[in-house]
Scaffold this active site. Sequence first.
Site, PDB file in Angstrom:
ATOM      1  N   ASP A   1       0.824  -1.200   0.000  1.00  0.00           N
ATOM      2  CA  ASP A   1       0.000   0.000   0.000  1.00  0.00           C
ATOM      3  C   ASP A   1       0.867   1.263   0.000  1.00  0.00           C
ATOM      4  O   ASP A   1       0.350   2.379  -0.085  1.00  0.00           O
ATOM      5  CB  ASP A   1      -0.999   0.004   1.156  1.00  0.00           C
ATOM      6  N   SER A   2       2.184   1.056   0.008  1.00  0.00           N
ATOM      7  CA  SER A   2       3.119   2.156  -0.246  1.00  0.00           C
ATOM      8  C   SER A   2       2.841   2.827  -1.584  1.00  0.00           C
ATOM      9  O   SER A   2       3.285   3.962  -1.816  1.00  0.00           O
ATOM     10  CB  SER A   2       4.563   1.636  -0.215  1.00  0.00           C
TER      11      SER A   2
ATOM     12  N   ASP B   1      -0.836  -6.313  -0.122  1.00  0.00           N
ATOM     13  CA  ASP B   1      -1.286  -5.690   1.115  1.00  0.00           C
ATOM     14  C   ASP B   1      -2.806  -5.592   1.173  1.00  0.00           C
ATOM     15  O   ASP B   1      -3.450  -5.218   0.181  1.00  0.00           O
ATOM     16  CB  ASP B   1      -0.727  -4.268   1.219  1.00  0.00           C
TER      17      ASP B   1
ATOM     18  N   LYS C   1      -0.950  -9.606   3.092  1.00  0.00           N
ATOM     19  CA  LYS C   1      -0.230  -9.063   4.246  1.00  0.00           C
ATOM     20  C   LYS C   1      -1.127  -8.089   4.982  1.00  0.00           C
ATOM     21  O   LYS C   1      -1.818  -7.282   4.362  1.00  0.00           O
ATOM     22  CB  LYS C   1       1.059  -8.363   3.811  1.00  0.00           C
TER      23      LYS C   1
ATOM     24  N   GLU D   1      -1.358  -5.619   8.826  1.00  0.00           N
ATOM     25  CA  GLU D   1      -0.593  -4.998   9.901  1.00  0.00           C
ATOM     26  C   GLU D   1      -1.310  -5.161  11.235  1.00  0.00           C
ATOM     27  O   GLU D   1      -2.501  -4.851  11.347  1.00  0.00           O
ATOM     28  CB  GLU D   1      -0.403  -3.500   9.621  1.00  0.00           C
TER      29      GLU D   1
ATOM     30  N   GLU E   1       9.348  -4.133  10.605  1.00  0.00           N
ATOM     31  CA  GLU E   1       9.767  -2.832  10.092  1.00  0.00           C
ATOM     32  C   GLU E   1      10.214  -1.895  11.206  1.00  0.00           C
ATOM     33  O   GLU E   1       9.511  -1.702  12.201  1.00  0.00           O
ATOM     34  CB  GLU E   1       8.624  -2.182   9.300  1.00  0.00           C
TER      35      GLU E   1
END
Length: 264
Positions: free
Chosen positions: A45-46, A84, A112, A114, A181
């Site tokens: 999602d960067s 993501d 993925k 978070e 991270e």
Amino acid sequence: MKPTTLSHLRQWKQQGRKFATLTAYDFSFARLFADEGIAVLLIGDSLGMTVQGHDSTLPVTVEHIAYHTAAVRRGAPQALVMADLPFMAYATPEQTCANAAQLMRAGANLVKLEGGAWLCETVRQLTERAVPVCGHLGLTPQSVNIFGGYKVQGRDSDAADRLLADALALEAAGAQLLVLECVPVALARRVTDALAIPVIGIGAGNVTDGQILVMHDAFGLTGGHIPKFTKNFLTGQPDIRAAVRAYIAEVEAGTWPAAEHSFQ
């Protein structure tokens, strides 16, 4: 070339073989990275910041990730592709399953997300429904408004213990990979040694099983603030292909990231 699978990554961890991964968002770069030996690609999602021009990852939607995942899959059909789940795309297990199905149909091999132990039931449900999961701990960019910025996590002993407990809980729930991270090297080593699943680091020192960089950071395309944990691998290289090979070589040798790119 045979497709890269999660089994390969587990074998590499057992063998002590470090591996390099990159983000990718389109067909052309995905094909180039795969051709030069990058076996694992992340549609992060960067892209909200690197592709769309936002100041965070929060505006990214599942539809955005699915679009880019399909393009990357066409460019790198043999790669292990992670996608993501973006902000608020996994608020409930039911919502998560529907969104994960969309990303898997677009070409992802795993999703993925978070967060820590609160996600365990979601991870279990996804795994039971044949959706492999990669966890993400430490600096989780979707929580930027909680953290008050992009800050190193796990610096004190209590925070480090909580992060390790979260990692173990995610693994027990069925997570197949973990991205770690922006944490101190000592904590990254604790987590990597404690888990049977592979750990991929970014800003976590050279002690993790694999490394990942946002492609724009890896090739000097990022403007403004340059994070400490990045390096322009294009410097001194004739082209991007050579830069990718240099990145892979440094990761496999354990020389990337060096101490100056890590947090103590």
